[in-house]
Design a protein around this motif. Structure first.
Motif, PDB file in Angstrom:
ATOM      1  N   GLY A   1      -1.923  -0.063  -7.491  1.00  0.00           N
ATOM      2  CA  GLY A   1      -2.962  -0.728  -6.707  1.00  0.00           C
ATOM      3  C   GLY A   1      -2.888  -0.438  -5.223  1.00  0.00           C
ATOM      4  N   ALA A   2      -2.072   0.517  -4.811  1.00  0.00           N
ATOM      5  CA  ALA A   2      -1.888   0.801  -3.383  1.00  0.00           C
ATOM      6  C   ALA A   2      -3.188   1.209  -2.696  1.00  0.00           C
ATOM      7  N   LEU A   3      -3.974   2.053  -3.334  1.00  0.00           N
ATOM      8  CA  LEU A   3      -5.222   2.509  -2.710  1.00  0.00           C
ATOM      9  C   LEU A   3      -6.161   1.336  -2.469  1.00  0.00           C
ATOM     10  N   ALA A   4      -6.307   0.483  -3.468  1.00  0.00           N
ATOM     11  CA  ALA A   4      -7.178  -0.687  -3.310  1.00  0.00           C
ATOM     12  C   ALA A   4      -6.681  -1.581  -2.177  1.00  0.00           C
ATOM     13  N   PHE A   5      -5.347  -1.787  -2.122  1.00  0.00           N
ATOM     14  CA  PHE A   5      -4.815  -2.623  -1.039  1.00  0.00           C
ATOM     15  C   PHE A   5      -5.053  -1.966   0.317  1.00  0.00           C
ATOM     16  N   ASN A   6      -4.794  -0.682   0.435  1.00  0.00           N
ATOM     17  CA  ASN A   6      -4.973  -0.003   1.717  1.00  0.00           C
ATOM     18  C   ASN A   6      -6.418  -0.090   2.198  1.00  0.00           C
ATOM     19  N   ILE A   7      -7.358   0.027   1.271  1.00  0.00           N
ATOM     20  CA  ILE A   7      -8.770  -0.076   1.656  1.00  0.00           C
ATOM     21  C   ILE A   7      -9.117  -1.503   2.066  1.00  0.00           C
ATOM     22  N   ALA A   8      -8.789  -2.471   1.195  1.00  0.00           N
ATOM     23  CA  ALA A   8      -9.185  -3.863   1.444  1.00  0.00           C
ATOM     24  C   ALA A   8      -8.292  -4.582   2.442  1.00  0.00           C
ATOM     25  N   GLY A   9      -7.021  -4.183   2.537  1.00  0.00           N
ATOM     26  CA  GLY A   9      -6.076  -4.889   3.399  1.00  0.00           C
ATOM     27  C   GLY A   9      -5.938  -4.324   4.795  1.00  0.00           C
ATOM     28  N   PHE A  10      -6.164  -3.021   4.935  1.00  0.00           N
ATOM     29  CA  PHE A  10      -6.012  -2.385   6.249  1.00  0.00           C
ATOM     30  C   PHE A  10      -7.306  -1.734   6.751  1.00  0.00           C
ATOM     31  N   ILE A  11      -7.890  -0.859   5.937  1.00  0.00           N
ATOM     32  CA  ILE A  11      -9.011  -0.049   6.433  1.00  0.00           C
ATOM     33  C   ILE A  11     -10.255  -0.896   6.719  1.00  0.00           C
TER      34      ILE A  11
ATOM     35  N   GLY B   1       0.801  -1.215   0.000  1.00  0.00           N
ATOM     36  CA  GLY B   1       0.000   0.000   0.000  1.00  0.00           C
ATOM     37  C   GLY B   1       0.832   1.261   0.000  1.00  0.00           C
ATOM     38  N   ALA B   2       2.117   1.132  -0.320  1.00  0.00           N
ATOM     39  CA  ALA B   2       3.031   2.275  -0.267  1.00  0.00           C
ATOM     40  C   ALA B   2       2.753   3.272  -1.391  1.00  0.00           C
ATOM     41  N   ASP B   3       3.149   4.507  -1.150  1.00  0.00           N
ATOM     42  CA  ASP B   3       3.012   5.564  -2.151  1.00  0.00           C
ATOM     43  C   ASP B   3       3.616   5.120  -3.477  1.00  0.00           C
ATOM     44  N   ALA B   4       2.923   5.412  -4.553  1.00  0.00           N
ATOM     45  CA  ALA B   4       3.365   5.164  -5.928  1.00  0.00           C
ATOM     46  C   ALA B   4       3.405   3.684  -6.318  1.00  0.00           C
ATOM     47  N   VAL B   5       2.935   2.794  -5.470  1.00  0.00           N
ATOM     48  CA  VAL B   5       2.859   1.377  -5.829  1.00  0.00           C
ATOM     49  C   VAL B   5       1.529   1.154  -6.547  1.00  0.00           C
TER      50      VAL B   5
ATOM     51  N   ALA C   1      -6.641  -0.037  11.047  1.00  0.00           N
ATOM     52  CA  ALA C   1      -7.223   0.672   9.904  1.00  0.00           C
ATOM     53  C   ALA C   1      -6.370   1.875   9.512  1.00  0.00           C
ATOM     54  N   ALA C   2      -5.797   2.547  10.494  1.00  0.00           N
ATOM     55  CA  ALA C   2      -4.989   3.744  10.225  1.00  0.00           C
ATOM     56  C   ALA C   2      -3.765   3.444   9.366  1.00  0.00           C
ATOM     57  N   GLN C   3      -3.315   2.198   9.362  1.00  0.00           N
ATOM     58  CA  GLN C   3      -2.187   1.850   8.506  1.00  0.00           C
ATOM     59  C   GLN C   3      -2.515   2.065   7.031  1.00  0.00           C
ATOM     60  N   GLY C   4      -3.780   1.934   6.683  1.00  0.00           N
ATOM     61  CA  GLY C   4      -4.193   2.169   5.311  1.00  0.00           C
ATOM     62  C   GLY C   4      -4.360   3.640   4.994  1.00  0.00           C
ATOM     63  N   VAL C   5      -4.536   4.442   6.008  1.00  0.00           N
ATOM     64  CA  VAL C   5      -4.659   5.889   5.815  1.00  0.00           C
ATOM     65  C   VAL C   5      -3.276   6.515   5.690  1.00  0.00           C
ATOM     66  N   PHE C   6      -2.346   6.042   6.505  1.00  0.00           N
ATOM     67  CA  PHE C   6      -0.970   6.555   6.497  1.00  0.00           C
ATOM     68  C   PHE C   6      -0.074   5.522   5.821  1.00  0.00           C
ATOM     69  N   SER C   7       0.094   5.663   4.535  1.00  0.00           N
ATOM     70  CA  SER C   7       0.860   4.658   3.799  1.00  0.00           C
ATOM     71  C   SER C   7       2.358   4.924   3.891  1.00  0.00           C
ATOM     72  N   LEU C   8       3.099   3.860   3.658  1.00  0.00           N
ATOM     73  CA  LEU C   8       4.556   3.957   3.641  1.00  0.00           C
ATOM     74  C   LEU C   8       5.020   4.809   2.461  1.00  0.00           C
ATOM     75  N   ASP C   9       6.142   5.459   2.638  1.00  0.00           N
ATOM     76  CA  ASP C   9       6.797   6.164   1.546  1.00  0.00           C
ATOM     77  C   ASP C   9       8.105   5.426   1.287  1.00  0.00           C
ATOM     78  N   PRO C  10       8.161   4.584   0.240  1.00  0.00           N
ATOM     79  CA  PRO C  10       9.362   3.775   0.018  1.00  0.00           C
ATOM     80  C   PRO C  10      10.607   4.599  -0.305  1.00  0.00           C
ATOM     81  N   THR C  11      10.430   5.864  -0.685  1.00  0.00           N
ATOM     82  CA  THR C  11      11.585   6.717  -0.964  1.00  0.00           C
ATOM     83  C   THR C  11      12.100   7.407   0.291  1.00  0.00           C
ATOM     84  N   ASP C  12      11.311   7.344   1.386  1.00  0.00           N
ATOM     85  CA  ASP C  12      11.698   8.010   2.629  1.00  0.00           C
ATOM     86  C   ASP C  12      11.149   7.208   3.816  1.00  0.00           C
TER      87      ASP C  12
END
Length: 191
Positions: free
Chosen positions: A43-53, A37-41, A93-104
């Motif tokens: 399908g990240a939004l779909a994963f964050n919703i279905a996998g975390f939120i 669900g990381a930034d710029a990945v 659920a908040a893990q899907g709201v605050f996604s990882l930034d793989p560049t930082d």
């Protein structure tokens, strides 16, 4: 409540399997779950919703339901435990709201994601045993889930790769939800 517990696990596992299969080079053995669900990945939004939120919100419904079904004589420890479990579910659920930034990975976005992960497991490890104080039928399964989760959080990386430990901890929590409800259902039927 039982449907919510089962759906939480189903959504999380299905999202993890589908997103992992769809991300080129992703390995469940090597990469953290949050990378899906990381930034710029893709399908990240779909994963964050279905996998975390969604799983987190469904687990929150379970925690509220457990609170509401506590008998009047249960006392304040189980009531506090159920409320702490609500915090745990919302942190998941908040893990899907605050996604990882793989560049930082040390940046603010990644830090919020990591803080939500930490809040999830710490709150579960504190809340579940408190809830079990007032529910004897769930003490064993709760003890197993909490010990498993804590063991995975503190196991040295030399003994078990962190992504594998992360998934075992998550599985302990996801299995605890429906098994606990089954235990509380039998307790209410016997009363």
């Amino acid at each position: 409540m039982t449907a919510a517990a089962g759906l939480a696990g189903l959504f999380c596992v299905a999202a993890t399997v589908a997103a992992g299969a769809g991300l080129e080079g992703y390995s469940h053995r090597i990469h953290p779950l949050g990378l899906l669900g990381a930034d710029a990945v893709p399908g990240a939004l779909a994963f964050n919703i279905a996998g975390f939120i969604l799983p987190g919100l469904l687990a929150a419904l379970v925690a509220l339901g457990l609170y509401r079904t506590l008998p009047a004589q249960a006392g304040w420890l189980p009531r506090i435990g159920a409320r702490v479990l609500l915090l745990s579910a919302l942190a998941f659920a908040a893990q899907g709201v605050f996604s990882l930034d793989p560049t930082d990975v040390d940046g603010p976005g990644s830090g919020l994601h990591a803080a939500a992960w930490l809040a999830w497991w710490v709150a579960f490890a504190a809340g579940a045993p408190l809830l079990a104080v007032g529910m004897p039928r769930i003490r064993l399964v709760t003890g197993v889930a909490v010990v498993m989760l804590l063991a995975m959080m503190f196991i040295p990386a030399t003994l078990l790769e962190p992504p594998i430990a992360q998934r075992i901890a998550l599985a302990a929590w996801l299995l605890w939800l429906p098994v606990t409800l089954a235990g509380t259902g039998r307790a209410r039927e016997a009363a």
